[in-house]
Design a protein around this motif. Structure first.
Motif, PDB file in Angstrom:
ATOM      1  N   ARG A 178      78.473   2.608  36.392  1.00 47.72           N
ATOM      2  CA  ARG A 178      78.296   2.762  37.892  1.00 47.72           C
ATOM      3  C   ARG A 178      76.603   2.171  37.463  1.00 47.72           C
ATOM      4  NH1 ARG A 178      77.436   1.808  42.994  1.00 47.72           N
ATOM      5  NH2 ARG A 178      76.222   3.869  44.439  1.00 47.72           N
ATOM      6  N   LEU A 179      76.202   3.239  36.263  1.00 49.42           N
ATOM      7  CA  LEU A 179      74.399   2.970  36.574  1.00 49.42           C
ATOM      8  C   LEU A 179      74.052   1.286  36.000  1.00 49.42           C
ATOM      9  CD1 LEU A 179      74.589   6.094  34.054  1.00 49.42           C
ATOM     10  CD2 LEU A 179      73.721   6.204  36.178  1.00 49.42           C
ATOM     11  N   LEU A 180      74.687   0.752  35.829  1.00 51.47           N
ATOM     12  CA  LEU A 180      74.817  -0.540  34.929  1.00 51.47           C
ATOM     13  C   LEU A 180      74.567  -1.500  36.106  1.00 51.47           C
ATOM     14  CD1 LEU A 180      77.553  -1.161  32.140  1.00 51.47           C
ATOM     15  CD2 LEU A 180      74.469  -0.906  31.992  1.00 51.47           C
ATOM     16  N   SER A 181      75.957  -1.303  37.699  1.00 55.06           N
ATOM     17  CA  SER A 181      75.631  -1.721  38.824  1.00 55.06           C
ATOM     18  C   SER A 181      74.316  -1.853  39.116  1.00 55.06           C
ATOM     19  CB  SER A 181      76.958  -1.774  39.082  1.00 55.06           C
ATOM     20  OG  SER A 181      77.340  -0.515  39.730  1.00 55.06           O
ATOM     21  N   LEU A 182      73.673   0.046  38.938  1.00 56.10           N
ATOM     22  CA  LEU A 182      72.695   0.163  39.288  1.00 56.10           C
ATOM     23  C   LEU A 182      71.327  -0.719  39.100  1.00 56.10           C
ATOM     24  CD1 LEU A 182      72.848   3.812  40.503  1.00 56.10           C
ATOM     25  CD2 LEU A 182      72.888   2.528  41.962  1.00 56.10           C
ATOM     26  N   ALA A 183      71.040  -0.186  37.090  1.00 56.32           N
ATOM     27  CA  ALA A 183      70.291  -1.643  36.647  1.00 56.32           C
ATOM     28  C   ALA A 183      70.623  -3.067  37.095  1.00 56.32           C
ATOM     29  CB  ALA A 183      70.482  -1.480  35.540  1.00 56.32           C
ATOM     30  N   GLY A 184      71.481  -3.736  38.019  1.00 55.65           N
ATOM     31  CA  GLY A 184      71.512  -5.398  37.397  1.00 55.65           C
ATOM     32  C   GLY A 184      70.721  -6.090  37.243  1.00 55.65           C
ATOM     33  N   TYR A 185      70.267  -6.781  37.488  1.00 56.72           N
ATOM     34  CA  TYR A 185      69.285  -8.157  36.605  1.00 56.72           C
ATOM     35  C   TYR A 185      68.310  -7.253  36.441  1.00 56.72           C
ATOM     36  CZ  TYR A 185      73.088 -10.794  38.977  1.00 56.72           C
ATOM     37  OH  TYR A 185      74.498 -10.998  39.365  1.00 56.72           O
ATOM     38  N   TRP A 186      67.865  -6.571  36.786  1.00 59.66           N
ATOM     39  CA  TRP A 186      66.736  -5.809  35.946  1.00 59.66           C
ATOM     40  C   TRP A 186      66.636  -5.186  34.665  1.00 59.66           C
ATOM     41  CZ3 TRP A 186      62.423  -7.120  38.549  1.00 59.66           C
ATOM     42  CH2 TRP A 186      62.045  -6.838  40.369  1.00 59.66           C
ATOM     43  N   ALA A 187      67.754  -5.060  33.830  1.00 61.82           N
ATOM     44  CA  ALA A 187      67.829  -5.125  32.557  1.00 61.82           C
ATOM     45  C   ALA A 187      67.738  -6.273  31.818  1.00 61.82           C
ATOM     46  CB  ALA A 187      69.010  -4.424  32.273  1.00 61.82           C
ATOM     47  N   ALA A 188      68.561  -7.635  32.403  1.00 66.21           N
ATOM     48  CA  ALA A 188      68.183  -8.505  31.775  1.00 66.21           C
ATOM     49  C   ALA A 188      66.345  -8.943  32.092  1.00 66.21           C
ATOM     50  CB  ALA A 188      69.244  -9.430  32.524  1.00 66.21           C
ATOM     51  N   VAL A 189      66.144  -9.217  33.317  1.00 66.17           N
ATOM     52  CA  VAL A 189      64.673  -9.412  32.796  1.00 66.17           C
ATOM     53  C   VAL A 189      63.475  -8.580  32.404  1.00 66.17           C
ATOM     54  CG1 VAL A 189      61.954  -8.721  34.903  1.00 66.17           C
ATOM     55  CG2 VAL A 189      64.709  -9.647  35.822  1.00 66.17           C
ATOM     56  N   LEU A 190      63.431  -7.109  31.999  1.00 65.08           N
ATOM     57  CA  LEU A 190      63.164  -6.107  31.216  1.00 65.08           C
ATOM     58  C   LEU A 190      63.574  -6.431  29.984  1.00 65.08           C
ATOM     59  CD1 LEU A 190      61.383  -3.882  30.164  1.00 65.08           C
ATOM     60  CD2 LEU A 190      63.521  -2.446  30.573  1.00 65.08           C
ATOM     61  N   ALA A 191      64.748  -6.895  29.584  1.00 70.06           N
ATOM     62  CA  ALA A 191      64.897  -7.149  28.268  1.00 70.06           C
ATOM     63  C   ALA A 191      64.023  -8.605  27.858  1.00 70.06           C
ATOM     64  CB  ALA A 191      66.350  -8.093  27.714  1.00 70.06           C
ATOM     65  N   ALA A 192      63.784 -10.051  28.625  1.00 69.83           N
ATOM     66  CA  ALA A 192      63.577 -11.528  28.602  1.00 69.83           C
ATOM     67  C   ALA A 192      61.807 -10.698  28.329  1.00 69.83           C
ATOM     68  CB  ALA A 192      63.478 -12.142  29.709  1.00 69.83           C
ATOM     69  N   ALA A 193      61.551  -9.947  29.538  1.00 69.47           N
ATOM     70  CA  ALA A 193      60.072  -9.361  28.905  1.00 69.47           C
ATOM     71  C   ALA A 193      59.117  -8.683  27.540  1.00 69.47           C
ATOM     72  CB  ALA A 193      59.084  -7.963  30.232  1.00 69.47           C
ATOM     73  N   CYS A 194      60.086  -8.016  27.042  1.00 72.02           N
ATOM     74  CA  CYS A 194      60.220  -7.521  25.939  1.00 72.02           C
ATOM     75  C   CYS A 194      60.154  -8.644  24.605  1.00 72.02           C
ATOM     76  CB  CYS A 194      60.966  -6.471  25.696  1.00 72.02           C
ATOM     77  SG  CYS A 194      60.690  -4.487  26.662  1.00 72.02           S
ATOM     78  N   ALA A 195      60.921  -9.499  24.885  1.00 69.84           N
ATOM     79  CA  ALA A 195      61.268 -10.606  24.747  1.00 69.84           C
ATOM     80  C   ALA A 195      59.793 -11.249  23.960  1.00 69.84           C
ATOM     81  CB  ALA A 195      62.056 -11.643  24.457  1.00 69.84           C
ATOM     82  N   VAL A 196      59.290 -12.185  25.138  1.00 68.75           N
ATOM     83  CA  VAL A 196      58.283 -13.008  25.594  1.00 68.75           C
ATOM     84  C   VAL A 196      57.156 -11.773  25.253  1.00 68.75           C
ATOM     85  CG1 VAL A 196      57.026 -14.013  27.045  1.00 68.75           C
ATOM     86  CG2 VAL A 196      59.494 -14.114  27.678  1.00 68.75           C
ATOM     87  N   GLY A 197      56.727 -10.907  25.526  1.00 71.81           N
ATOM     88  CA  GLY A 197      55.509 -10.306  25.211  1.00 71.81           C
ATOM     89  C   GLY A 197      55.306  -9.427  23.363  1.00 71.81           C
ATOM     90  N   GLY A 198      57.095  -9.471  22.864  1.00 74.38           N
ATOM     91  CA  GLY A 198      56.619  -9.284  21.227  1.00 74.38           C
ATOM     92  C   GLY A 198      56.543 -10.587  20.611  1.00 74.38           C
TER      93      GLY A 198
END
Length: 428
Positions: free
Chosen positions: A227-247
């Protein structure tokens, strides 16, 4: 010995102080490296969460995706056998045996009672076999996949309620079990029995029985997590990609950081895949003794098959990005590989020129804007991947091959043209 210091009218001129190349403060480099490291580690840690969250969001919000996920179970022999046994037991339990025998024995109640007493368990076994054969023919027929899809499509609306623990609908969570209501299958089985001559099946009331999809003492915990993961949805992927690009952007050596980030993301996806395999073994080992292991394994593999596809996609993308970042670097090995690439394509271009092929303005245009053309090709490949509906690892590989082909064409068309000859001297 003569002095090398030049002399001026007022005496020797002092030599100017040596000019030192400007260097960035070490503290700034260390801060950038630390920020880059933190962001890349966050991207790696978020990768499994992002993959599972995107999979959960897709399964819950897209009915077609959910039906496609469950569809292979209709053709699985273990699941067909389990559904047949469950539907048979539900029908036999409510089948009016007296009515069935009375249809065959016209002698009235006394003869019917005597016949029932003499037959006993043999009659029950015969009725069970008759119903089982009819249900099995239905489940193994070409019509069953459509029935199964219809059942799961109607059940999809209840998945969200099941995950929140509210229950209701065709999918329910009770205690430690996730069940699927087989009422539509039972209804079609009753119709098939009536068509086979078992008229008493028409007098069976509506039956709601369940088929176990998942059984575990961790269902409540998994339900909360999903349920928590479904609420996170695709935003978790966006956050992970943003962290990788920012790094990568924050790093002092960006190319090396890009390789490290891509390999870290690929490794995290690989660990998630290994975790799914390990959890499968643990889940099957903890099932009760009476549960069909083959059917349970089929259900688990079917439920996570798109999750495995997502894991493979991230793994392949990470490796491709790491390879591309490494090949574009200034290292000795990368330079040698690029040299072989350019030499091979240059040889092809030279051979084409000997055969009379002249690139002319096209070659000069490509030579002038070669870097831009390569980046446009890379951007187009990324855009296609982002717009692709549910891409797989195979899609990523073919996009990589297509990108490589485009880059090869750009390299072949790269022709600076004939160098300008020396200027002629114009005499008086």
């Amino acid at each position: 010995m003569a002095s090398s210091t030049p002399a001026g009218p007022d005496g020797p001129v002092p030599a100017p102080p040596p000019v030192r190349a400007p260097t960035a403060p070490r503290g700034r480099h260390r801060l950038r490296s630390a920020v880059a490291a933190v962001l890349i580690v966050l991207a790696v840690l978020l990768t499994p969460l992002a993959v599972v969250a995107a999979w959960s969001e897709s399964e819950i919000t897209d009915p077609d995706r959910y039906v496609a996920t469950m569809a292979p179970l209709a053709d699985d022999p273990a699941v067909q056998a389990a559904v047949t046994d469950r539907v048979t037991a539900a029908i036999v339990e409510r089948l009016p045996v007296e009515s069935l025998v009375s249809d065959l024995v016209p002698g009235g109640a006394p003869l019917l009672d005597a016949l029932l007493q003499r037959l006993g368990s043999a009659l029950d076994s015969g009725v069970t076999g008759l119903v089982h054969d009819g249900v099995q023919r239905l489940v193994q027929s070409d019509a069953f996949p459509a029935i199964w899809d219809e059942l799961n499509r109607s059940a999809h609306a209840a998945v969200d309620r099941a995950l929140t623990g509210k229950g209701g609908g065709a999918v329910e969570i009770r205690d430690d079990t996730v069940t699927l209501d087989l009422a539509p299958v039972i209804d079609r089985a009753k119709q098939a029995l009536v068509a086979d001559g078992v008229a008493a099946a028409d007098r069976i009331p509506e039956i709601h029985t369940s088929y176990v999809l998942v059984r575990s003492d961790q269902v409540d915990n998994v339900r909360t997590l999903v349920r928590l993961l479904s609420l996170a949805g695709y935003w978790a992927a966006v956050l992970a990609a943003a962290c990788a690009v920012g790094g990568v952007l924050a790093a002092v050596r960006r190319r090396r950081a890009a390789v490290a980030a891509a390999l870290g993301v690929a490794a995290a996806a690989g660990l998630l895949g290994l975790g799914l395999t390990a959890f499968r073994a643990v889940y099957l080992d903890r099932l009760p003794a009476g549960v069909d292991q083959d059917a349970a394994a089929a259900v688990y593999d079917t439920l996570v098959r798109y999750l495995r596809d997502a894991v493979r996609l991230v793994l392949v993308l990470g490796l491709l990005v790491a390879l591309g970042a490494w090949l574009s670097g200034a290292g000795r090995s990368a330079t040698a590989v690029r040299g072989l690439w350019q030499a091979g394509l240059g040889g092809v271009r030279t051979a084409a020129g000997r055969m009379g092929l002249r690139l002319g303005p096209v070659g000069r245009f490509v030579h002038r804007f070669k870097a831009w053309l390569c980046w446009v090709a890379v951007g187009a490949a990324v855009l296609v991947l982002l717009l692709w509906s549910h891409p797989t690892a195979l899609v990523a590989v073919w996009l990589g091959v297509a990108l490589l082909a485009v880059l090869a064409v750009v390299e072949l068309l790269d022709d600076p043209g004939a160098p300008a000859g020396p200027a002629k001297e114009v005499g008086p």
